[in-house]
Design an enzyme around this catalytic site. Sequence first.
Site, PDB file in Angstrom:
ATOM      1  CD  GLU A  86     -60.015  25.865 -81.613  1.00  0.00           C
ATOM      2  OE1 GLU A  86     -59.574  25.300 -80.593  1.00  0.00           O
ATOM      3  OE2 GLU A  86     -60.309  25.704 -82.740  1.00  0.00           O
ATOM      4  CD  GLU A 129     -62.902  24.011 -74.747  1.00  0.00           C
ATOM      5  OE1 GLU A 129     -62.123  24.671 -74.304  1.00  0.00           O
ATOM      6  OE2 GLU A 129     -62.520  23.417 -75.855  1.00  0.00           O
ATOM      7  CG  ASP A 141     -55.898  29.137 -79.618  1.00  0.00           C
ATOM      8  OD1 ASP A 141     -57.182  29.059 -79.926  1.00  0.00           O
ATOM      9  OD2 ASP A 141     -55.537  29.701 -78.503  1.00  0.00           O
TER      10      ASP A 141
END
Length: 500
Positions: free
Chosen positions: A297, A328, A482
């Site tokens: 992750e 990201e 998450d």
Amino acid sequence: MWRKAVLVALLALGMGYLYQTDPELPARVLNYVSESLPQMEPSGGSEPRPPTLEEAVAHAWQTLITAPARRWARVAVGVNACVDVVVSGVGLLQALALEPGSGRDHEVLHSKEDLKEAFIHYMGKGAAAERFFSDKEVFQRIARAAAEYPGAQLYVGGNAALIGQKLASNPELVVLLCGPVGPKLHDMLDEQIIVPPESLQEMDEFHLILEYKSGEQWGSSRAPQANRFILSHDVSNGEMSTLETFVASLEEFQPDLVVLSGLHMMEGMGRDLWEERLKEAVVAISDVRNEVPIHLELASMTDRDYMNRILQEQVLPIVNSIGLNEQELLFLTQSGGGPHTDLASWDGIPDVGRVSDILLWVLEQHGRADPESEADLTRIHFHTLAYHILATVDGHWGNQEAAVAAGARVASSQACGLQAVDVTKVVLKAPLNFNSSFSEPRESLTVDPTRPVTVWRRGNVSFHLTPVLVCKQPLRTVGLGDAISAEGLMFSEVTPRPEL
């Protein structure tokens, strides 16, 4: 019409008889009949209301999201864990006697002024970011002010702990969590999470989550969407101090799946530390048994050299799956010289064609899209506010439609603070028409709300896209990525390798 008259007459005779035997029964019968009458409307009556796009998507998800044939039984998660202090970002900065001003990004925060500028910079973009605060004493003063701020809330924090909590919501899963777990965090964790004794420490690590709402304004800055800015002075997680403990515990635990996070925390510790520690991390990760898939992750980073090292030389080639968001993904391609590096930032909802180009580049250049490649990376779970994409190399993963839809569904419900999707509280923002690539050759594609997973292939990589039903008034944005990755993993399965 005469049929209705006969029916009413028969009902009246029957009611009279029933009244003599049971005076309360006719009332119960009338209730039943009145509930049934809308179904007896003549064909000339009003047509039933067609479902909204949101209703169609939510209903279709229920059919699409099916359990994989082979489920995980034991999942090991590490290595960043902390306690999150969630607070109003603007409110906290005002409590710190800071005045609004211009925004400016800082790779590392050294002062309250740096914090204010970085917060304004990302609030104006509506983008998530995470930064290390270098001054321990100043950070502790800010943390105390945050904890004492009216309405501040404490939650389980850290990508590993949040993913572990989400996985533990499945009673059939046994979850091992390894990270710096202090007494407060330990009390907050799900009872079925196993924490190795070596991971326990006397003091908790605290992270400050500065949230802002969509449309919130401070000075001249206005947030285009709800998001958060995270800061910490977290040396235990920053050094990934429990990584070796984590890998050593896998031999006894024997997991079916390993989930790794926390690499981004090392970035703020300085090049000398991360350069050496990253090599040690790669050695440790390489010790995981080959048949056990590893999901990494990712999180917000700013050092291109560090990201490039993770991308090319170190980590990505030895993991099987990664999860990341639009910020990201863009930083990944900018650091590694991939497609669309001319983009400084996304303009609104990220273009699906550009996202598809970058995902394909990662799997072709740093993954196993080429069967002759020695890299292990075969799966990328990309999530942004309006839609999610699951990109997988053919022959390695199954149940992708269910996995990507499950991730989107949990984003819709959790953002609203609910256990299930409430179609009155969400809105569809995803483009219903898009291209499979930004450049030629490209395929024109659509999203069908009644079958809301669009699939296309490029080479031997399959893409599964589903829209997200975006919560109109999100209660909490931290930890959504998450939860999305955890839910996607729970519905994913590894395709068995053929016997040699």
